[in-house]
Design an enzyme around this catalytic site. Structure first.
Site: not given
Ligand code: ARG
Length: 403
Positions: A16, A125, A178
């Site tokens: 990405d 995120d 991911s």
């Molecule tokens: N669900 C988790 C959070 O919001 C993990 C996010 C993980 N991100 C990823 N790129 N796999 O903190």
């Protein structure tokens, strides 16, 4: 649409963010500066930097932020016993505000007029990055290519796009997940994990052994804390980064720290998340235990509410907020007595506290013992109970209809 002159991009080397560079240059940016932040993900970040340049970035930086990560982000969250919905130790979440800070520093230094990240529109995120930037630099313009690029959201199309532009993707293509990794833990999503009924396949895990292959003999470890921070493992002083790395490998060997949960995301979605956090699991257990030993009942009980609020703030991207700073004031004060050692037994995926000691212990054998030497005033108990129970006694004696 006119293009930004210089865009600073949070770069991981994955599919990405790699196609983000190309896409930005085609659509939104005259120049892209890629920044990879080292939070202990144990990757060849020089190779990541080279890849950014190859894909089209005009400059690429690798910033080692591990020390700051542990001291200013991980330890405060450990002091707050921070987990989201009682399970997830928040590894990804606690890394985001620091990555945002590092990127902002570079944007200021390079006179960039825009900052970009590769998060999707459905995750937490994006919120964590952008709220952090709103706090740190309200004038910054932010773009998130994956939120804008429409058909490239389709993984197959994204791979075709990468192929067309000569963007190497060999390793990312292989992983069906991911993944986000730092010193505090590993987050795994997507692929078969999206079916909450399917047990995570072994290939979803990288830091922990399955219990079937963990050692048949238990491992005992001792962790010493100073003011809420772990400083020694089995009597040996470690620097913070090494201590976490060492605990990740010892506990991972014994299969500790696998977490499989349905999680309530900030954006309203329930998602199935798989985590590995061997060191965090052990340290959170040990830290909580030592607080029980040294802090008063009222402090320990009240702090549970603070801890939960603190965890939510981290999860919801509000690290840079006046409430978090204020809660830190409370938490810091409660950590002054958090000194001593916890003994844990690691065995077959379990981590159990089996011993604790502290120069600040409020445990008093003369009060607690059922053996000789008991100094508890037994004669005071009946009077205490009489007054303590007076309210309920009065209520149940009264003739009124019960509420
Ligand atoms: N669900 C988790 C959070 O919001 C993990 C996010 C993980 N991100 C990823 N790129 N796999 O903190």
């Amino acid at each position: 649409m006119s293009k930004f002159k210089k865009v600073v991009l949070a770069y991981s080397g994955g599919l990405d963010t790699s196609i983000s560079i190309q896409w930005l240059l085609e659509n939104r940016a005259e120049e892209v500066i890629a920044v990879a932040v080292d939070l202990g993900q144990k990757e060849d970040l020089e190779a990541v930097r080279q890849k950014a340049l190859k894909v089209g970035a005009s400059q690429a930086f690798v910033i080692d932020a591990r020390k700051e990560f542990v001291e200013n982000f991980v330890w405060p969250s450990l002091k707050a016993n921070a987990t989201y919905e009682f399970n997830y130790p928040l590894a990804t979440a606690i890394g985001r505000p620091l990555i945002a800070k590092v990127l902002n520093d570079i944007a200021l230094k390079t006179n960039a007029d825009c900052i970009a990240h590769g998060c999707t529109a459905k995750g937490n995120d994006q919120v964590r990055f952008e709220v952090s930037w709103q706090a740190l630099n309200p004038n910054l313009t932010v773009i998130a290519p994956p939120r804008e690029w429409g058909e490239l959201c389709d993984r197959g199309k994204a791979i075709d796009y990468a192929d067309k532009h000569g963007i190497p993707i060999s390793s990312t293509k292989k992983s069906p997940y991911s993944i986000d990794l730092n010193l505090w833990g590993r987050s795994v999503e997507c692929g078969v994990l999206e079916d909450p009924w399917v047990e995570p396949p072994e290939d979803a895990y990288a830091l922990t052994n399955p219990v079937e292959t963990t050692p048949n003999e238990a491992k005992y470890i001792e962790i010493e804390f100073r003011e809420g921070v772990p400083i020694k493992l089995d009597g040996v002083e470690y620097n913070a980064i090494e201590l976490i790395e060492e605990l990740n490998s010892i506990s991972g060997l014994h299969g500790i720290g696998r977490i499989d949960q349905i999680e309530n995301r900030l954006v309203g979605i329930k998602s199935r998340e798989v985590y590995e956090a061997p060191a965090a699991t052990v340290l959170l257990k040990a830290h909580k235990e030592i607080e029980y030993l040294v802090n008063t009942k009222d402090t320990v009980h009240f702090k549970q509410t603070i801890d939960q609020k603190y965890s939510e703030l981290i999860y919801n991207g509000l690290w840079f907020s006046p409430l978090r700073e204020a809660l830190d004031g409370f938490i810091e004060k409660t950590q002054r007595r958090v000194n001593g050692t916890i003994k844990l037994k690691l065995f077959k995926g379990n981590c159990v506290v089996v011993g604790r000691k502290s120069e600040n212990a409020l445990y008093n054998l003369e009060l607690a013992t059922y053996d000789e030497g008991d100094e508890f005033d037994h004669s005071a108990a009946p009077g205490f109970i009489k007054i303590f129970g007076l309210g309920v006694k009065t209520f149940y004696q009264s003739q009124s209809i019960s509420q």
